[in-house]
Write a protein that holds these residues in place. Structure first.
Motif, short mmCIF file in Angstrom:
data_model
loop_
_atom_site.label_atom_id
_atom_site.label_comp_id
_atom_site.label_asym_id
_atom_site.label_seq_id
_atom_site.Cartn_x
_atom_site.Cartn_y
_atom_site.Cartn_z
N GLU A 196 0.85 -1.19 0.00
CA GLU A 196 0.00 0.00 0.00
C GLU A 196 0.88 1.24 0.00
O GLU A 196 1.85 1.32 0.74
CB GLU A 196 -0.89 0.01 1.23
CG GLU A 196 -1.83 1.16 1.29
CD GLU A 196 -2.69 1.12 2.54
OE1 GLU A 196 -3.09 2.20 2.98
OE2 GLU A 196 -2.96 0.04 3.05
N GLU A 197 0.55 2.20 -0.83
CA GLU A 197 1.33 3.42 -0.95
C GLU A 197 0.41 4.63 -0.86
O GLU A 197 -0.65 4.64 -1.47
CB GLU A 197 2.04 3.42 -2.31
CG GLU A 197 2.85 4.64 -2.60
CD GLU A 197 3.44 4.58 -4.00
OE1 GLU A 197 3.41 5.61 -4.67
OE2 GLU A 197 3.90 3.51 -4.41
N GLU A 198 0.81 5.63 -0.06
CA GLU A 198 0.03 6.86 0.06
C GLU A 198 0.85 8.03 -0.45
O GLU A 198 2.06 8.10 -0.22
CB GLU A 198 -0.34 7.12 1.52
CG GLU A 198 -1.48 6.32 2.01
CD GLU A 198 -1.99 6.82 3.35
OE1 GLU A 198 -2.89 6.17 3.89
OE2 GLU A 198 -1.50 7.84 3.86
N ARG A 199 0.17 8.95 -1.14
CA ARG A 199 0.85 10.12 -1.67
C ARG A 199 -0.05 11.33 -1.45
O ARG A 199 -1.24 11.28 -1.74
CB ARG A 199 1.12 9.93 -3.16
CG ARG A 199 1.91 11.06 -3.78
CD ARG A 199 2.21 10.75 -5.21
NE ARG A 199 0.99 10.87 -5.98
CZ ARG A 199 0.93 11.35 -7.22
NH1 ARG A 199 2.02 11.69 -7.83
NH2 ARG A 199 -0.22 11.44 -7.84
N GLU A 200 0.52 12.40 -0.93
CA GLU A 200 -0.24 13.62 -0.69
C GLU A 200 -0.34 14.42 -1.98
O GLU A 200 0.66 14.69 -2.64
CB GLU A 200 0.46 14.45 0.39
CG GLU A 200 -0.29 15.68 0.76
CD GLU A 200 0.41 16.46 1.85
OE1 GLU A 200 0.55 17.68 1.66
OE2 GLU A 200 0.82 15.86 2.85
N LEU A 201 -1.56 14.79 -2.34
CA LEU A 201 -1.78 15.54 -3.57
C LEU A 201 -1.81 17.05 -3.35
O LEU A 201 -1.39 17.81 -4.20
CB LEU A 201 -3.10 15.10 -4.22
CG LEU A 201 -3.17 13.63 -4.64
CD1 LEU A 201 -4.55 13.31 -5.15
CD2 LEU A 201 -2.11 13.33 -5.67
N GLY A 202 -2.34 17.48 -2.22
CA GLY A 202 -2.41 18.91 -1.96
C GLY A 202 -3.00 19.22 -0.60
O GLY A 202 -3.63 18.38 0.03
N ARG A 203 -2.76 20.45 -0.14
CA ARG A 203 -3.29 20.94 1.14
C ARG A 203 -3.92 22.29 0.93
O ARG A 203 -3.47 23.07 0.09
CB ARG A 203 -2.16 21.13 2.16
CG ARG A 203 -1.54 19.88 2.64
CD ARG A 203 -0.41 20.23 3.60
NE ARG A 203 0.27 19.02 4.01
CZ ARG A 203 0.23 18.54 5.24
NH1 ARG A 203 -0.40 19.20 6.17
NH2 ARG A 203 0.83 17.42 5.53
N ARG A 204 -4.95 22.57 1.71
CA ARG A 204 -5.55 23.90 1.69
C ARG A 204 -6.31 24.12 2.99
O ARG A 204 -6.67 23.18 3.68
CB ARG A 204 -6.45 24.09 0.49
CG ARG A 204 -7.58 23.14 0.42
CD ARG A 204 -8.39 23.39 -0.82
NE ARG A 204 -9.10 22.17 -1.15
CZ ARG A 204 -9.96 22.09 -2.11
NH1 ARG A 204 -10.20 23.12 -2.85
NH2 ARG A 204 -10.57 20.97 -2.35
N GLU A 205 -6.56 25.37 3.28
CA GLU A 205 -7.28 25.73 4.50
C GLU A 205 -8.77 25.44 4.31
O GLU A 205 -9.34 25.72 3.26
CB GLU A 205 -7.07 27.20 4.80
CG GLU A 205 -7.60 27.62 6.13
CD GLU A 205 -7.25 29.06 6.45
OE1 GLU A 205 -8.06 29.69 7.14
OE2 GLU A 205 -6.20 29.52 6.00
N ALA A 206 -9.38 24.86 5.32
CA ALA A 206 -10.81 24.54 5.28
C ALA A 206 -11.56 25.47 6.22
O ALA A 206 -10.98 26.10 7.11
CB ALA A 206 -11.03 23.09 5.68
N ALA A 207 -12.86 25.54 6.02
CA ALA A 207 -13.70 26.38 6.87
C ALA A 207 -13.89 25.74 8.24
O ALA A 207 -13.90 24.53 8.37
CB ALA A 207 -15.05 26.59 6.21
N GLY A 208 -14.03 26.56 9.26
CA GLY A 208 -14.30 26.07 10.60
C GLY A 208 -13.09 26.11 11.50
O GLY A 208 -12.01 26.57 11.12
N CYS A 209 -13.28 25.62 12.73
CA CYS A 209 -12.19 25.56 13.70
C CYS A 209 -12.25 24.24 14.45
O CYS A 209 -13.28 23.57 14.48
CB CYS A 209 -12.25 26.75 14.65
SG CYS A 209 -13.75 26.84 15.60
#
Length: 63
Positions: free
Chosen positions: A4-17
């Motif tokens: 099994e291999e995992e790869r991060e595609l992207g990050r961004r800020e989400a709404a809420g806290c």
């Protein structure tokens, strides 16, 4: 025999806290691939995970 291999595609800020510490929430898109004996890709999925930027708690959304 499967790998099994995992790869991060992207990050961004989400709404809420964050409900625990009040920090900002970050959405991370992750692609997972499963490979079998001959290293042939069997399937892959793309999922979005939510985490707090301060305490790194994994947040789960309930609809």
């Amino acid at each position: 025999m499967c790998d099994e291999e995992e790869r991060e595609l992207g990050r961004r800020e989400a709404a809420g806290c964050c409900p625990k510490c009040g920090g900002k929430v970050e959405a991370v898109d992750v692609e997972r691939r499963w490979r079998c004996c001959c290293f042939l890709p069997i399937c892959f999925t793309i999922k979005r995970r939510y985490r707090c930027t301060l305490c790194s708690t994994r947040l789960v959304l309930y609809y």
